[in-house]
Motif scaffolding. Structure first.
Motif, PDB file in Angstrom:
ATOM      1  N   UNK A 165       0.810  -1.211   0.000  1.00 17.87           N
ATOM      2  CA  UNK A 165       0.000   0.000   0.000  1.00 17.87           C
ATOM      3  C   UNK A 165       0.848   1.268   0.000  1.00 17.87           C
ATOM      4  N   UNK A 166       1.873   1.288   0.832  1.00 18.20           N
ATOM      5  CA  UNK A 166       2.714   2.486   0.946  1.00 18.20           C
ATOM      6  C   UNK A 166       3.353   2.824  -0.395  1.00 18.20           C
ATOM      7  N   UNK A 167       3.926   1.826  -1.041  1.00 23.34           N
ATOM      8  CA  UNK A 167       4.577   2.075  -2.327  1.00 23.34           C
ATOM      9  C   UNK A 167       3.557   2.391  -3.419  1.00 23.34           C
ATOM     10  N   UNK A 168       2.440   1.692  -3.416  1.00 25.86           N
ATOM     11  CA  UNK A 168       1.423   1.937  -4.433  1.00 25.86           C
ATOM     12  C   UNK A 168       0.915   3.372  -4.395  1.00 25.86           C
ATOM     13  N   UNK A 169       0.557   3.821  -3.214  1.00 27.53           N
ATOM     14  CA  UNK A 169      -0.006   5.158  -3.076  1.00 27.53           C
ATOM     15  C   UNK A 169       1.041   6.228  -3.382  1.00 27.53           C
ATOM     16  N   UNK A 170       2.223   6.069  -2.800  1.00 28.03           N
ATOM     17  CA  UNK A 170       3.263   7.083  -2.993  1.00 28.03           C
ATOM     18  C   UNK A 170       3.678   7.227  -4.441  1.00 28.03           C
ATOM     19  N   UNK A 171       3.955   6.110  -5.121  1.00 28.97           N
ATOM     20  CA  UNK A 171       4.394   6.161  -6.514  1.00 28.97           C
ATOM     21  C   UNK A 171       3.277   6.659  -7.424  1.00 28.97           C
ATOM     22  N   UNK A 177       1.127  13.272 -10.632  1.00 32.61           N
ATOM     23  CA  UNK A 177       1.531  14.675 -10.476  1.00 32.61           C
ATOM     24  C   UNK A 177       2.420  15.151 -11.619  1.00 32.61           C
ATOM     25  N   UNK A 178       3.259  14.240 -12.140  1.00 25.00           N
ATOM     26  CA  UNK A 178       4.189  14.642 -13.201  1.00 25.00           C
ATOM     27  C   UNK A 178       3.615  14.428 -14.589  1.00 25.00           C
ATOM     28  N   UNK A 179       2.325  14.033 -14.675  1.00 27.89           N
ATOM     29  CA  UNK A 179       1.670  14.018 -15.974  1.00 27.89           C
ATOM     30  C   UNK A 179       1.362  12.669 -16.578  1.00 27.89           C
ATOM     31  N   UNK A 180       1.491  11.576 -15.820  1.00 24.11           N
ATOM     32  CA  UNK A 180       1.194  10.265 -16.382  1.00 24.11           C
ATOM     33  C   UNK A 180      -0.301   9.937 -16.370  1.00 24.11           C
ATOM     34  N   UNK A 181      -1.129  10.803 -15.772  1.00 26.58           N
ATOM     35  CA  UNK A 181      -2.587  10.709 -15.789  1.00 26.58           C
ATOM     36  C   UNK A 181      -3.034   9.354 -15.226  1.00 26.58           C
ATOM     37  N   UNK A 182      -4.074   8.733 -15.782  1.00 17.27           N
ATOM     38  CA  UNK A 182      -4.611   7.493 -15.220  1.00 17.27           C
ATOM     39  C   UNK A 182      -3.606   6.351 -15.289  1.00 17.27           C
ATOM     40  N   UNK A 183      -2.766   6.336 -16.319  1.00 16.47           N
ATOM     41  CA  UNK A 183      -1.750   5.284 -16.439  1.00 16.47           C
ATOM     42  C   UNK A 183      -0.770   5.330 -15.267  1.00 16.47           C
ATOM     43  N   UNK A 184      -0.459   6.525 -14.778  1.00 14.07           N
ATOM     44  CA  UNK A 184       0.433   6.665 -13.626  1.00 14.07           C
ATOM     45  C   UNK A 184      -0.151   6.053 -12.372  1.00 14.07           C
ATOM     46  N   UNK A 185      -1.478   6.179 -12.228  1.00 13.29           N
ATOM     47  CA  UNK A 185      -2.140   5.584 -11.066  1.00 13.29           C
ATOM     48  C   UNK A 185      -2.035   4.064 -11.107  1.00 13.29           C
ATOM     49  N   UNK A 186      -2.169   3.493 -12.299  1.00 14.97           N
ATOM     50  CA  UNK A 186      -2.064   2.038 -12.438  1.00 14.97           C
ATOM     51  C   UNK A 186      -0.624   1.578 -12.214  1.00 14.97           C
ATOM     52  N   UNK A 187       0.339   2.317 -12.725  1.00 21.69           N
ATOM     53  CA  UNK A 187       1.744   1.962 -12.538  1.00 21.69           C
ATOM     54  C   UNK A 187       2.134   1.958 -11.058  1.00 21.69           C
ATOM     55  N   UNK A 188       1.507   2.820 -10.273  1.00 24.26           N
ATOM     56  CA  UNK A 188       1.768   2.825  -8.835  1.00 24.26           C
ATOM     57  C   UNK A 188       1.459   1.480  -8.207  1.00 24.26           C
TER      58      UNK A 188
END
Length: 517
Positions: A165-171, A177-188
């Motif tokens: 959870x800690x790594x998922x949420x933080x990443x 924030x840096x512009x990866x949009x919804x894909x960034x949320x999944x990568x986390x």
């Protein structure tokens, strides 16, 4: 004394798993709450449509191995066959690493078709491709968690989930924030599984692997394939059950995504995780009752099995039903508090859907029981029928009633599958359901809900309900004789471990003891 120890075993394991699922769920709420505000309804809708597919792909790649490992490890350890338990884990790990990698490649190359030809939403391509990177790590984690579960080391599952959870949420927050949009949320999520896999491996090697003796002979390839077939024979029905399970509560978003604007998907997928809050409790109990039921069945101890089953049902309903009543009554302020005022349009769907999840909690516990005693196909057949019915009802009701139609369809189906599995569980185990306890819990929940209707539908009313509802519930349930002497013993046992709060809990226990039967 024996029954008390057995109840304590279930309660302790369930409590630890509840911590795990609670942390996972709270972390998930935080993840969704932050991202719903960062992405806005349009972007969050894309994420909401991707997450169900992510879960489906992960289930396909894991093939139900986590509960299978838990069953076989627990079963063989109970009769002194630790060498076979060891080989179960090794063989499973080999198979899962191959299957996870292959499915990841399939997901990556099919993302374009899913996004453009089913959903007609091209912006979903990148989030779906990000799911492909998650799959190999998620299946490795499931192997280690299955071994932890088989050894009743639930605290290790808690630790791995915390890291995840800690790594998922933080990443995820950083990438969005840096512009990866919804894909960034999944990568986390992918980074969360990577970190969890590392921690799980360390815990496994240090605390689990040492319990296995060194093999005197090496298992041949043919023997390993026979073992793999045995594991798959048990795990595939569970995997199909898991996929059908997702078909119960993930069909709604997938049908909504096809027929309605992406914002409607956002409203429904904010209501859905709140409705699933009661599943924290049922998942906790189900994770413990599977190996426990397997152990009791292996020992042919009907009395022990009966104790496990009746206590599991009772604890689940005792905690789940009042929570569902509270969520249904305060759906709007809950959505506004967690996700923002833009998402309150999902309140009516939430009030309906949460009762569907109430039915589903009992289905989950019953499924683990029948799987543990050696009938893994039964939940599968019921879930397949339920999934088919849910798909049909969603395609019928969503175009007519929007997201409320999806909630109605899911609630109808969960009631049907709950009734079916309870009936079969009673027949297979010859253990009766605690109907009187269920009735007392139902009456108490209704009485608790009546004064809550007088509270305002805002944050003040919500917080007031959180404060007073446990008090009302405890008093009413005690007065009508809902608590037992065994409950008092268990509460007093754990009260002494709460430090400064032990005195407060002791006062509550003494009050309950006056009415306990």
């Amino acid at each position: 004394m024996g029954n008390s120890n057995n109840s304590s075993k279930i309660l302790r394991g369930s409590f630890l798993m509840m911590i795990s699922y609670l942390f996972f769920r709270v972390g998930g709420y935080f993840y969704r709450a932050v991202l719903s505000r960062m992405l806005e309804p349009a972007g969050y809708g894309l994420l909401g449509l991707t997450l169900p597919l992510q879960g489906i792909f992960q289930s396909l790649s894991s093939v139900g191995f986590q509960p299978a490992i838990a069953k076989f490890v627990s079963q063989h350890n109970a009769v002194g066959e630790e060498d076979i338990s060891r080989q179960v884990i090794i063989t499973s790990l080999k198979f899962m690493m191959i299957s996870g990698t292959l499915l990841g490649l399939i997901i990556f190359f099919s993302a374009d078709w899913i996004a453009n030809y089913y959903f007609h939403k091209p912006a979903m391509v990148y989030p779906l491709q990000a799911v492909a990177l998650i799959t190999p790590f998620s299946v490795i984690v499931s192997i280690f968690r299955g071994s932890f579960q088989g050894f009743f080391k639930m605290e290790f599952i808690v630790a791995s989930r915390v890291v995840e959870q800690v790594f998922m949420i933080g990443i995820a927050i950083i990438l969005v924030s840096v512009g990866f949009y919804a894909a960034g949320a999944v990568l986390g999520t992918g980074f969360g599984f990577m970190a969890s896999a590392i921690v799980s491996f360390i815990l496994f090697k240090k605390y689990i692997w040492v319990h296995f003796p060194k093999p005197t002979t090496k298992m041949s390839f043919k023997e390993e394939m026979i073992l793999l077939k045995t594991i798959l024979t048990f795990s595939i029905p569970i995997a199909i059950t898991g996929l059908s399970e997702m078909g119960i509560y993930d069909v709604g978003p997938l049908v909504i995504g096809r027929y309605l604007p992406v914002e409607d998907a956002a409203y429904y997928t904010t209501a859905d995780p709140i409705a699933r809050l009661p599943l924290i409790i049922s998942l906790s109990v189900a994770a413990v009752i599977l190996p426990a039921a397997s152990e009791a069945a292996s020992l042919k101890d009907q009395k022990l099995l009966g104790t496990y089953i009746t206590q599991s049902y009772r604890y689940v309903v005792l905690l789940v039903l009042p929570i569902c009543v509270g969520i249904a009554l305060f759906a709007q302020p809950l959505l506004s508090l967690l996700f923002g005022a833009k998402y309150i349009y999902g309140a009516n769907a939430l009030s309906i859907l949460v009762f569907g999840m109430t039915f589903y909690t009992l289905f989950m516990v019953s499924s683990s029981i029948v799987q543990g005693i050696g009938h893994p196909r039964l939940p599968m057949f019921i879930m397949i029928l339920g999934t088919g019915l849910n798909i049909g009802l969603n395609f019928l009701l969503v175009p007519l009633y929007g997201i409320i139609g999806a909630a109605i369809a899911t609630t109808i189906v969960t009631f049907i599958i709950m009734a079916a599995i309870l009936w079969k569980t009673v027949r297979l185990t010859e253990v009766g359901l605690p109907y009187i306890d269920f009735a007392k819990i139902g009456v108490t929940s209704i009485i608790m809900g009546l004064p809550l209707l007088l509270l305002p539908q805002n944050y003040y009313g919500l917080f007031a309900a959180i404060l007073i509802s446990p008090i009302i519930y405890t008093i009413v349930f005690a007065v009508i004789g809902g608590f037992t002497k065994k409950d008092v013993q268990l509460l007093r046992k754990y009260a002494h471990k709460l430090g400064p709060l032990s005195n407060v809990l002791e006062i509550i226990v003494k009050f309950i003891e006056r009415f306990a039967k």
